[in-house]
Structures are given as structure tokens and as C-alpha cells.
Design an enzyme around this catalytic site. Structure first.
Site, PDB file in Angstrom:
ATOM      1  N   ARG A  33       0.996  -1.128  -0.093  1.00 28.63           N
ATOM      2  CA  ARG A  33      -0.093  -0.039  -0.041  1.00 28.63           C
ATOM      3  C   ARG A  33       0.832   1.248   0.050  1.00 28.63           C
ATOM      4  NH1 ARG A  33      -5.088  -1.561   2.986  1.00 28.63           N
ATOM      5  NH2 ARG A  33      -5.413   0.699   3.284  1.00 28.63           N
TER       6      ARG A  33
ATOM      7  N   TYR B 238       0.386   4.491  -2.258  1.00 31.00           N
ATOM      8  CA  TYR B 238      -0.818   5.216  -1.774  1.00 31.00           C
ATOM      9  C   TYR B 238      -0.764   5.766  -0.455  1.00 31.00           C
ATOM     10  CZ  TYR B 238      -5.938   6.428  -0.660  1.00 31.00           C
ATOM     11  OH  TYR B 238      -6.910   7.156  -0.688  1.00 31.00           O
ATOM     12  N   ASP B 239      -0.345   5.090   0.580  1.00 33.20           N
ATOM     13  CA  ASP B 239       0.142   5.600   2.018  1.00 33.20           C
ATOM     14  C   ASP B 239       1.128   6.644   1.836  1.00 33.20           C
ATOM     15  OD1 ASP B 239      -1.965   3.675   2.814  1.00 33.20           O
ATOM     16  OD2 ASP B 239      -0.162   2.229   3.663  1.00 33.20           O
ATOM     17  N   GLU B 240       2.215   6.488   1.427  1.00 34.90           N
ATOM     18  CA  GLU B 240       3.299   7.532   1.353  1.00 34.90           C
ATOM     19  C   GLU B 240       2.871   8.671   0.634  1.00 34.90           C
ATOM     20  OE1 GLU B 240       6.533   7.286   2.833  1.00 34.90           O
ATOM     21  OE2 GLU B 240       5.565   5.670   4.165  1.00 34.90           O
TER      22      GLU B 240
END
Length: 194
Positions: A189, A192-194
Site C-alpha cells: 500500500r 498510496y499511503d506514502e
């Protein structure tokens, strides 16, 4: 007997609720130009529908709505059905590319162009990161240019998600703005997360 609601009944009630609770915000945009980047997505659905519902029901000058989307997941039927609305312009544009030279002046911008679906952001990790980072920078540069030309953008909203915090510890749910996150920078992920 209780009457079963249709999907359209639920959507109508949602739109009434949204517009009823955003009167001040929609009134501020009345008669002005709004750009929604990523307008064909999940959040875009309600954003676009709410603006057009407001235009039909509020009795104010309409909000001129332009939607940019690269349609990486395809063009949704609900959006195609809106073609022909005089206050809606649909433009195929990838926010990871330079903005169109003829895009005009926008007083309000909503940046919702990021792939939030694990299926798609895992398939398009670079595009997901680019939309979030470079797309945001491109839109902020546009705002700076508009300011320099004496045509300032009055409002800018960048959609994000609690996913940016990764996997919060139990004492941080619900997640406060002060939480610094617990994100894997190498996990599936991360794009998206970063």
C-alpha cells in the site's frame, strides 16, 4: 408496512443532506468556476452530483463545474449520463501531466485524483504516487500563477484519507491529526499511503 427505499431515494436524501449542510460553501461558489480533479472516482461521484443538485435546487447563480479525470478505471456510466448539463464540462486529463494551456480561471479547486482502490493502486503504483505528489504540486503552482495574475484561487481542497496514517495503534483510533503514523514504506500500500 415500511416502504423499501430505492437507490435513487437514498441518493436524493444524501444530496439534500449534503446541500443542506453546505449552504454557505455552495453559496460562496455560486456563479464561479470549480475544478474537480479526479471527478470520476468514488468521492467524485458525490462531489459532482452535489454541485449539480445544488445548481438545480438552490435558485442561485450556478456553479460552473469542470471535471478532469484520466479515466484510468474507465468512464463511469453515471458520469456519461450527465453529459449535456450546461454547467458541466468533462475533460480527459491526467493530472500527472502539465495542465492544459487553455484551462481558464478557476476560483475553487478540489484535488481528489488519487486511486484509492487497492486493486487499482497496486496495478498503477507510480501513477498513484504521481497524482498525489506531482498532481498536487501542479495544482498549487497553478494557484500561485493565478495569484500572481491577480486572479486568486479562493478555495483549495486536497482530499486525503486516514490511510496516510497506515496502521494506527488502538489508542489512536479514531485517528487524531496529531498522530504521526505507522506506515510501511515498502508494503503493497506504500504507493498510496506514502
Amino acid at each position: 408496512k415500511r416502504r423499501m427505499k430505492t437507490a435513487q431515494d437514498v441518493i436524493e436524501a444524501d444530496l439534500q443532506y449534503i446541500c443542506g449542510n453546505l449552504k454557505a460553501e455552495f453559496n460562496q461558489m455560486a456563479g464561479k468556476n470549480l475544478l474537480i480533479v479526479g471527478g470520476a472516482g468514488f468521492l467524485g461521484y458525490y462531489l459532482v452530483q452535489a454541485v449539480l443538485y445544488w445548481n438545480k435546487t438552490a435558485g442561485t447563480a450556478p456553479i460552473q463545474l469542470t471535471v478532469y479525470d484520466n479515466y484510468i478505471r474507465g468512464v463511469p456510466d453515471w458520469l456519461t449520463a450527465l453529459k449535456g448539463d450546461p454547467n458541466l464540462i468533462l475533460t480527459r486529463h491526467d493530472i500527472t501531466h502539465p495542465l492544459p494551456a487553455d484551462m481558464g480561471d478557476f476560483q475553487f479547486i478540489i484535488h481528489a485524483a488519487s486511486i484509492a482502490s487497492p486493486t487499482y493502486y497496486r496495478k498503477y503504483p507510480i501513477e498513484t504516487m504521481d497524482a498525489n505528489v506531482n498532481g498536487l504540486r501542479t495544482l498549487l503552482e497553478y494557484c500561485k500563477q493565478q495569484q500572481d495574475q491577480g486572479k486568486p484561487v479562493e478555495g483549495f481542497l486536497f482530499y486525503s484519507t486516514s490511510e496516510i496514517y497506515g496502521d494506527p495503534t488502538p489508542e489512536n483510533i479514531p485517528t487524531p491529526e496529531t498522530y504521526r503514523g505507522n506506515v510501511s514504506c515498502t508494503g503493497p500500500r506504500a504507493c498510496y499511503d506514502e
